[in-house]
Design a protein around this motif. Structure first.
Motif, PDB file in Angstrom:
ATOM      1  N   GLU A  26       0.856  -1.174   0.000  1.00 52.56           N
ATOM      2  CA  GLU A  26       0.000   0.000   0.000  1.00 52.56           C
ATOM      3  C   GLU A  26       0.898   1.232   0.000  1.00 52.56           C
ATOM      4  N   LYS A  27       0.320   2.368  -0.373  1.00 49.55           N
ATOM      5  CA  LYS A  27       1.090   3.600  -0.387  1.00 49.55           C
ATOM      6  C   LYS A  27       0.706   4.431   0.836  1.00 49.55           C
ATOM      7  N   PRO A  28       1.583   4.501   1.826  1.00 49.61           N
ATOM      8  CA  PRO A  28       1.264   5.265   3.028  1.00 49.61           C
ATOM      9  C   PRO A  28       1.305   6.764   2.780  1.00 49.61           C
ATOM     10  N   VAL A  29       0.514   7.479   3.574  1.00 44.09           N
ATOM     11  CA  VAL A  29       0.538   8.916   3.533  1.00 44.09           C
ATOM     12  C   VAL A  29       1.862   9.400   4.108  1.00 44.09           C
ATOM     13  N   ILE A  30       2.254   8.793   5.209  1.00 41.08           N
ATOM     14  CA  ILE A  30       3.552   9.067   5.802  1.00 41.08           C
ATOM     15  C   ILE A  30       4.200   7.730   6.072  1.00 41.08           C
ATOM     16  N   GLY A  31       5.481   7.710   6.193  1.00 41.17           N
ATOM     17  CA  GLY A  31       6.129   6.439   6.457  1.00 41.17           C
ATOM     18  C   GLY A  31       7.385   6.610   7.268  1.00 41.17           C
ATOM     19  N   ILE A  32       7.535   5.757   8.234  1.00 39.55           N
ATOM     20  CA  ILE A  32       8.731   5.723   9.055  1.00 39.55           C
ATOM     21  C   ILE A  32       9.238   4.291   8.964  1.00 39.55           C
ATOM     22  N   ASN A  33      10.425   4.112   8.392  1.00 45.11           N
ATOM     23  CA  ASN A  33      10.931   2.771   8.100  1.00 45.11           C
ATOM     24  C   ASN A  33      10.898   1.827   9.281  1.00 45.11           C
ATOM     25  N   SER A  34      11.157   2.304  10.474  1.00 44.64           N
ATOM     26  CA  SER A  34      11.189   1.404  11.630  1.00 44.64           C
ATOM     27  C   SER A  34       9.806   0.887  12.011  1.00 44.64           C
ATOM     28  N   PHE A  35       8.744   1.446  11.427  1.00 40.44           N
ATOM     29  CA  PHE A  35       7.382   1.027  11.762  1.00 40.44           C
ATOM     30  C   PHE A  35       6.711   0.210  10.667  1.00 40.44           C
ATOM     31  N   ILE A  36       7.466  -0.271   9.698  1.00 45.73           N
ATOM     32  CA  ILE A  36       6.881  -1.036   8.601  1.00 45.73           C
ATOM     33  C   ILE A  36       6.286  -2.344   9.118  1.00 45.73           C
ATOM     34  N   ILE A  37       5.077  -2.641   8.671  1.00 45.52           N
ATOM     35  CA  ILE A  37       4.487  -3.959   8.885  1.00 45.52           C
ATOM     36  C   ILE A  37       4.480  -4.618   7.513  1.00 45.52           C
ATOM     37  N   PRO A  38       5.295  -5.624   7.323  1.00 42.78           N
ATOM     38  CA  PRO A  38       5.275  -6.308   6.028  1.00 42.78           C
ATOM     39  C   PRO A  38       3.879  -6.869   5.740  1.00 42.78           C
ATOM     40  N   ALA A  39       3.520  -6.881   4.493  1.00 42.88           N
ATOM     41  CA  ALA A  39       2.189  -7.335   4.089  1.00 42.88           C
ATOM     42  C   ALA A  39       1.874  -8.723   4.646  1.00 42.88           C
ATOM     43  N   GLU A  40       2.881  -9.602   4.682  1.00 41.05           N
ATOM     44  CA  GLU A  40       2.629 -10.967   5.180  1.00 41.05           C
ATOM     45  C   GLU A  40       2.388 -11.011   6.693  1.00 41.05           C
ATOM     46  N   ASP A  41       2.707  -9.936   7.395  1.00 44.82           N
ATOM     47  CA  ASP A  41       2.474  -9.894   8.846  1.00 44.82           C
ATOM     48  C   ASP A  41       1.146  -9.253   9.221  1.00 44.82           C
ATOM     49  N   LEU A  42       0.479  -8.644   8.269  1.00 42.75           N
ATOM     50  CA  LEU A  42      -0.754  -7.922   8.554  1.00 42.75           C
ATOM     51  C   LEU A  42      -1.870  -8.851   9.037  1.00 42.75           C
ATOM     52  N   GLU A  43      -2.116  -9.946   8.342  1.00 37.69           N
ATOM     53  CA  GLU A  43      -3.183 -10.870   8.745  1.00 37.69           C
ATOM     54  C   GLU A  43      -2.897 -11.524  10.105  1.00 37.69           C
ATOM     55  N   PRO A  44      -1.665 -11.998  10.353  1.00 38.26           N
ATOM     56  CA  PRO A  44      -1.388 -12.537  11.695  1.00 38.26           C
ATOM     57  C   PRO A  44      -1.578 -11.486  12.798  1.00 38.26           C
ATOM     58  N   LEU A  45      -1.263 -10.232  12.505  1.00 34.99           N
ATOM     59  CA  LEU A  45      -1.462  -9.167  13.487  1.00 34.99           C
ATOM     60  C   LEU A  45      -2.948  -8.964  13.763  1.00 34.99           C
ATOM     61  N   LYS A  46      -3.755  -9.007  12.708  1.00 32.90           N
ATOM     62  CA  LYS A  46      -5.206  -8.888  12.875  1.00 32.90           C
ATOM     63  C   LYS A  46      -5.754 -10.057  13.694  1.00 32.90           C
ATOM     64  N   THR A  47      -5.270 -11.249  13.403  1.00 31.78           N
ATOM     65  CA  THR A  47      -5.710 -12.429  14.155  1.00 31.78           C
ATOM     66  C   THR A  47      -5.352 -12.295  15.624  1.00 31.78           C
ATOM     67  N   ALA A  48      -4.135 -11.837  15.901  1.00 30.63           N
ATOM     68  CA  ALA A  48      -3.710 -11.647  17.290  1.00 30.63           C
ATOM     69  C   ALA A  48      -4.583 -10.612  17.986  1.00 30.63           C
ATOM     70  N   ALA A  49      -4.902  -9.535  17.300  1.00 26.40           N
ATOM     71  CA  ALA A  49      -5.753  -8.492  17.880  1.00 26.40           C
ATOM     72  C   ALA A  49      -7.137  -9.033  18.196  1.00 26.40           C
ATOM     73  N   LEU A  50      -7.697  -9.769  17.263  1.00 22.47           N
ATOM     74  CA  LEU A  50      -9.034 -10.326  17.471  1.00 22.47           C
ATOM     75  C   LEU A  50      -9.053 -11.399  18.547  1.00 22.47           C
TER      76      LEU A  50
END
Length: 139
Positions: A26-50
């Motif tokens: 995705e194209k972020p509005v702002i970006g800070i390299n140390s805060f990148i969530i790789p695309a493959e980590d997004l779904e596991p993060l959502k699962t953990a949150a839920l």
């Protein structure tokens, strides 16, 4: 004096709610390299949150709200962070709801801000107290 507190609350709140992540596809509005969530980590993060991780939900709220300015998704994940008893998520949800113009949101904001204040975890407890005072003056 009240204006100074409002400015302080806004600045500290912004610091607490700094963008935590953005996906590579995705194209972020702002970006800070140390805060990148790789695309493959997004779904596991959502699962953990839920599944109950407040930190994961809070991180997703930051991801959507600050990196992509998707405030609907930000509110969704901040609500989950608060429900999962994340200290910053509790304050963050109160903050987001307090800024909405409708009275129902402000009633819910008061609930979450009082919870944040009563838990006594700094700096969110102090920020919650100040925002509650601000809500009282807007009635």
């Amino acid at each position: 004096m009240r204006h100074r507190y409002s400015c302080i609350i806004a600045v500290v709140s912004a610091l607490l709610l700094i963008p935590a992540a953005f996906a590579q596809d995705e194209k972020p509005v702002i970006g800070i390299n140390s805060f990148i969530i790789p695309a493959e980590d997004l779904e596991p993060l959502k699962t953990a949150a839920l599944a109950g991780s407040g930190r994961a939900a809070y991180r997703l709220a930051q991801y959507y709200g600050f990196a992509f300015l998707n405030f609907e998704e930000q509110l969704h994940w901040m609500t989950i962070a608060a429900e999962n008893n994340d200290q910053t998520g509790i304050y963050g949800l109160g903050f987001l709801l307090a800024k909405k113009p409708d009275p129902v949101s402000r009633i819910r904001a008061r609930y979450w801000l009082e919870k944040s204040r009563d838990q006594g975890v700094e700096p969110t407890a102090s920020l919650a107290r100040q925002l509650l005072q601000e809500l009282d003056t807007r009635k």
